[in-house]
Design a protein around this motif. Structure first.
Motif, PDB file in Angstrom:
ATOM      1  N   VAL A   1      50.509  61.658  47.505  1.00 49.79           N
ATOM      2  CA  VAL A   1      51.786  62.342  47.388  1.00 49.79           C
ATOM      3  C   VAL A   1      51.563  63.605  46.577  1.00 49.79           C
ATOM      4  N   ARG A   2      52.123  64.703  47.045  1.00 52.83           N
ATOM      5  CA  ARG A   2      51.971  65.962  46.336  1.00 52.83           C
ATOM      6  C   ARG A   2      52.748  65.938  45.018  1.00 52.83           C
ATOM      7  N   LYS A   3      52.350  66.843  44.153  1.00 49.99           N
ATOM      8  CA  LYS A   3      52.990  67.032  42.860  1.00 49.99           C
ATOM      9  C   LYS A   3      52.848  65.807  41.963  1.00 49.99           C
ATOM     10  N   LEU A   4      51.872  64.967  42.195  1.00 51.77           N
ATOM     11  CA  LEU A   4      51.580  63.845  41.326  1.00 51.77           C
ATOM     12  C   LEU A   4      50.224  64.061  40.677  1.00 51.77           C
ATOM     13  N   SER A   5      50.138  63.772  39.396  1.00 50.68           N
ATOM     14  CA  SER A   5      48.841  63.842  38.740  1.00 50.68           C
ATOM     15  C   SER A   5      47.953  62.728  39.261  1.00 50.68           C
ATOM     16  N   ARG A   6      46.686  62.812  38.925  1.00 51.76           N
ATOM     17  CA  ARG A   6      45.757  61.797  39.413  1.00 51.76           C
ATOM     18  C   ARG A   6      46.101  60.414  38.856  1.00 51.76           C
ATOM     19  N   ALA A   7      46.511  60.373  37.576  1.00 52.00           N
ATOM     20  CA  ALA A   7      46.887  59.084  36.992  1.00 52.00           C
ATOM     21  C   ALA A   7      48.108  58.493  37.693  1.00 52.00           C
ATOM     22  N   SER A   8      49.126  59.318  37.965  1.00 49.75           N
ATOM     23  CA  SER A   8      50.317  58.821  38.664  1.00 49.75           C
ATOM     24  C   SER A   8      49.982  58.378  40.077  1.00 49.75           C
ATOM     25  N   LEU A   9      49.098  59.119  40.734  1.00 56.13           N
ATOM     26  CA  LEU A   9      48.724  58.767  42.095  1.00 56.13           C
ATOM     27  C   LEU A   9      47.980  57.439  42.137  1.00 56.13           C
ATOM     28  N   GLU A  10      47.102  57.207  41.180  1.00 57.96           N
ATOM     29  CA  GLU A  10      46.380  55.934  41.137  1.00 57.96           C
ATOM     30  C   GLU A  10      47.330  54.779  40.835  1.00 57.96           C
ATOM     31  N   GLN A  11      48.288  55.017  39.946  1.00 60.34           N
ATOM     32  CA  GLN A  11      49.276  53.976  39.666  1.00 60.34           C
ATOM     33  C   GLN A  11      50.132  53.680  40.891  1.00 60.34           C
ATOM     34  N   LEU A  12      50.494  54.733  41.636  1.00 63.67           N
ATOM     35  CA  LEU A  12      51.280  54.537  42.850  1.00 63.67           C
ATOM     36  C   LEU A  12      50.501  53.737  43.882  1.00 63.67           C
TER      37      LEU A  12
ATOM     38  N   TRP B   1      48.486  47.978  28.199  1.00 59.57           N
ATOM     39  CA  TRP B   1      47.416  48.479  27.342  1.00 59.57           C
ATOM     40  C   TRP B   1      46.348  49.193  28.167  1.00 59.57           C
ATOM     41  N   LEU B   2      46.252  48.844  29.450  1.00 54.72           N
ATOM     42  CA  LEU B   2      45.307  49.559  30.313  1.00 54.72           C
ATOM     43  C   LEU B   2      45.724  51.015  30.482  1.00 54.72           C
ATOM     44  N   GLU B   3      47.023  51.256  30.658  1.00 51.59           N
ATOM     45  CA  GLU B   3      47.501  52.628  30.795  1.00 51.59           C
ATOM     46  C   GLU B   3      47.294  53.399  29.491  1.00 51.59           C
ATOM     47  N   ARG B   4      47.501  52.711  28.372  1.00 52.19           N
ATOM     48  CA  ARG B   4      47.292  53.380  27.093  1.00 52.19           C
ATOM     49  C   ARG B   4      45.823  53.718  26.882  1.00 52.19           C
ATOM     50  N   SER B   5      44.913  52.841  27.328  1.00 47.60           N
ATOM     51  CA  SER B   5      43.485  53.072  27.104  1.00 47.60           C
ATOM     52  C   SER B   5      42.959  54.259  27.901  1.00 47.60           C
ATOM     53  N   VAL B   6      43.586  54.582  29.036  1.00 43.63           N
ATOM     54  CA  VAL B   6      43.130  55.713  29.841  1.00 43.63           C
ATOM     55  C   VAL B   6      43.929  56.979  29.561  1.00 43.63           C
ATOM     56  N   GLY B   7      44.858  56.905  28.608  1.00 39.81           N
ATOM     57  CA  GLY B   7      45.593  58.097  28.203  1.00 39.81           C
ATOM     58  C   GLY B   7      46.771  58.460  29.074  1.00 39.81           C
ATOM     59  N   SER B   8      47.333  57.511  29.799  1.00 33.71           N
ATOM     60  CA  SER B   8      48.501  57.813  30.636  1.00 33.71           C
ATOM     61  C   SER B   8      49.726  58.056  29.762  1.00 33.71           C
ATOM     62  N   THR B   9      50.600  58.902  30.221  1.00 39.43           N
ATOM     63  CA  THR B   9      51.827  59.216  29.501  1.00 39.43           C
ATOM     64  C   THR B   9      53.010  58.502  30.155  1.00 39.43           C
ATOM     65  N   GLY B  10      54.119  58.468  29.408  1.00 41.94           N
ATOM     66  CA  GLY B  10      55.314  57.848  29.953  1.00 41.94           C
ATOM     67  C   GLY B  10      55.841  58.581  31.172  1.00 41.94           C
ATOM     68  N   GLU B  11      55.704  59.899  31.192  1.00 43.50           N
ATOM     69  CA  GLU B  11      56.158  60.658  32.354  1.00 43.50           C
ATOM     70  C   GLU B  11      55.361  60.303  33.601  1.00 43.50           C
ATOM     71  N   GLU B  12      54.054  60.091  33.445  1.00 42.58           N
ATOM     72  CA  GLU B  12      53.224  59.722  34.588  1.00 42.58           C
ATOM     73  C   GLU B  12      53.587  58.336  35.102  1.00 42.58           C
ATOM     74  N   LEU B  13      53.864  57.398  34.198  1.00 42.27           N
ATOM     75  CA  LEU B  13      54.265  56.060  34.622  1.00 42.27           C
ATOM     76  C   LEU B  13      55.582  56.101  35.384  1.00 42.27           C
ATOM     77  N   LEU B  14      56.550  56.834  34.829  1.00 40.16           N
ATOM     78  CA  LEU B  14      57.860  56.890  35.475  1.00 40.16           C
ATOM     79  C   LEU B  14      57.793  57.610  36.809  1.00 40.16           C
ATOM     80  N   ARG B  15      56.993  58.673  36.892  1.00 36.21           N
ATOM     81  CA  ARG B  15      56.887  59.396  38.151  1.00 36.21           C
ATOM     82  C   ARG B  15      56.270  58.518  39.236  1.00 36.21           C
ATOM     83  N   ALA B  16      55.302  57.674  38.849  1.00 33.52           N
ATOM     84  CA  ALA B  16      54.706  56.758  39.824  1.00 33.52           C
ATOM     85  C   ALA B  16      55.739  55.760  40.333  1.00 33.52           C
TER      86      ALA B  16
END
Length: 476
Positions: free
Chosen positions: A251-262, A348-363
């Motif tokens: 999906v466009r306009k998603l960071s790599r972290a959000s895309l992997e979570q999606l 804690w996995l998301e925290r260990s890789v440096g994901s932000t709350g915005e990336e989680l919510l966008r996913a």
């Protein structure tokens, strides 16, 4: 018995701590959501008073609803039995035998069902039931809780064991047990809600016998299967072909972290991470069929002619198609809080890789949109193929359905981290907001666009802060 009492005391203390930490959800947000739901239900019941439903159809609807309740709680019941992904897994390291674990899980299931039964009792004034003594209603409610709790726990055992062994006989036993208990449970539910005329002595005897049989069978099977199934219950099933296809989605306009979570969320959905996926899929298949039946067999043509093409938006057939699109989107997008609750212990996995709350919510926002897109398309196509809408309004109708899908799924996705620890209440909240906003947009799409433009930025910012809070606190 002493060990069981100690476990129940520890569980009640943990629940008390949660209540103290979530006073806002319990004292403010919860009553608001329940009040809106009750008000909407009362208005709907009042509008449906002229509709006369045959007794056979009433029993059939109650049976389907009860079997859907059992299917919906399979994942939750299996977590309570095997403590999969919950802090209760520490119990397995204590000197607690399998029978005590079974009784503890059953007691927690009964406590949850007592709350659901209170909802049934609260719904009695909406349907104007018969006048029965309070003691009879309470006995019927207690028997309903007993047979439902034992059936859910027994079917959860069979479901986990069948998932591990793939033996068709196990699945057949679980299905036949639910099928045999369904007529008894649905009559008890109708006695609680409607107080219809039945033969209580025979029904009470059947409910007691069925509850005892399901309890004893579950106790025996838990003793036999627990050692071999407990590790499998805590693991995820391997991906299938559909998850491989979903993993290639970008999906466009998603960071790599959000895309992997999606991608991960879509894989979990295809694998069936919860029994809620099966119930949501069944309802998603039901709405297009109900729409076709309503448009072709029950809904009469309008007795007025639109003065312009814009007036066709309020034609009964057009309104019905848009309403079905809203229901379909809410049904599938309601998986978001269930998914968030499933992933909550692993933040804690998301925290260990440096994901932000915005990336989680966008996913989660894009998950709600993409997961509900096939259902919205199916409902729109099914409505158009009935050829009941004006030909000149086909393109505007498609645009309106697209707007409804986008707005409802976006609002639900933006509320993903509102109450992640309580997915049941979160589902009610999201569906209430989604259906309310969708209904307003169905009546007047310019108002819906205004609501989306004004509320979405604030909801996204608030949801990002909530997701970031749960990451920083490691979901505690």
């Amino acid at each position: 018995m002493r060990k069981l009492l100690l476990l129940l005391e520890a569980s009640s203390r943990d629940g008390g701590r949660w209540l103290r930490e979530h006073l806002y959800s319990c004292l403010i947000l919860g009553p608001i959501v329940l009040g809106l739901t009750y008000f909407t239900s009362s208005r709907l019941a009042f509008n449906l008073q002229p509709l006369s439903i045959p007794l056979i159809a009433t029993h059939l609807i109650a049976t389907v609803c009860w079997m859907g309740l059992v299917a919906l709680t399979l994942s939750r019941a299996s977590q309570e039995i095997y403590h999969a992904g919950t802090p209760d897994s520490v119990i397995d390291s204590l000197p607690v035998d399998a029978s005590t674990s079974w009784n503890f899980a059953l007691a927690r299931r009964i406590a949850r069902l007592c709350a659901a039964t209170l909802v049934l009792i609260a719904a009695r004034p909406l349907v104007k039931p018969g006048k029965w003594p309070l003691a009879t209603i309470l006995v019927s409610a207690a028997l309903f809780v007993a047979i439902t709790a034992t059936a859910e726990a027994f079917c959860a055992l069979c479901w986990v064991h069948w998932s591990r062994t793939r033996r068709a006989g196990i699945a057949l036993v679980g299905f036949l047990s639910v099928l045999a208990a369904a007529p008894i449970a649905q009559q008890l539910s109708l006695m609680v809600v409607l107080s219809i005329r039945l033969w209580p002595p025979i029904l009470i005897l059947e409910a007691v016998v069925a509850s005892i049989l399901l309890y004893v069978a579950g106790l025996r099977l838990n003793d036999r299967w627990r050692a071999s199934d407990i590790e499998y219950a805590r693991q995820m099933r391997p991906p299938g072909r559909l998850s491989t296809i979903a993993s290639r989605l970008s999906v466009r306009k998603l960071s790599r972290a959000s895309l992997e979570q999606l991608r991960r969320d879509l894989k979990l959905t295809v694998r069936g991470f919860s029994s809620a996926v099966y119930v949501s899929t069944a309802l998603a298949l039901l709405w297009p069929a109900a729409l076709v039946a309503a448009l072709t067999g029950y809904l009469q043509p309008a007795n007025w002619t639109p003065r312009s093409w814009l007036d066709a938006s309020w034609l009964p057939h057009v309104m019905t198609i848009k309403a079905a699109c809203i229901l379909e989107t809410c049904t599938i997008a309601a998986l978001v809080p269930v998914l968030v609750s499933f992933e909550l212990p692993h933040l804690w996995l998301e925290r260990s890789v440096g994901s932000t709350g915005e990336e989680l919510l966008r996913a989660k926002l894009w998950y709600a949109r993409l997961a509900s897109l096939p259902g919205a398309l199916a409902v729109t196509v099914a409505g158009l193929l009935t050829f009941t809408e004006p030909a000149y309004y086909v393109v505007p109708l498609i645009c309106e359905c697209a707007l409804l899908w986008w707005m409802v799924s976006s609002l639900i996705g933006a509320l993903a981290y509102e109450m992640p620890a309580r997915p049941g209440l979160s589902v009610v909240l999201m569906c209430t907001i989604g259906l309310g906003a969708g209904a307003i947009t169905d009546l007047a799409w310019p108002v819906g666009i205004l609501i989306y433009a004004q509320s979405m930025p604030a909801l996204f910012q608030w949801g990002s802060h909530r997701a970031n809070y749960y990451i920083l606190t490691e979901a505690e």
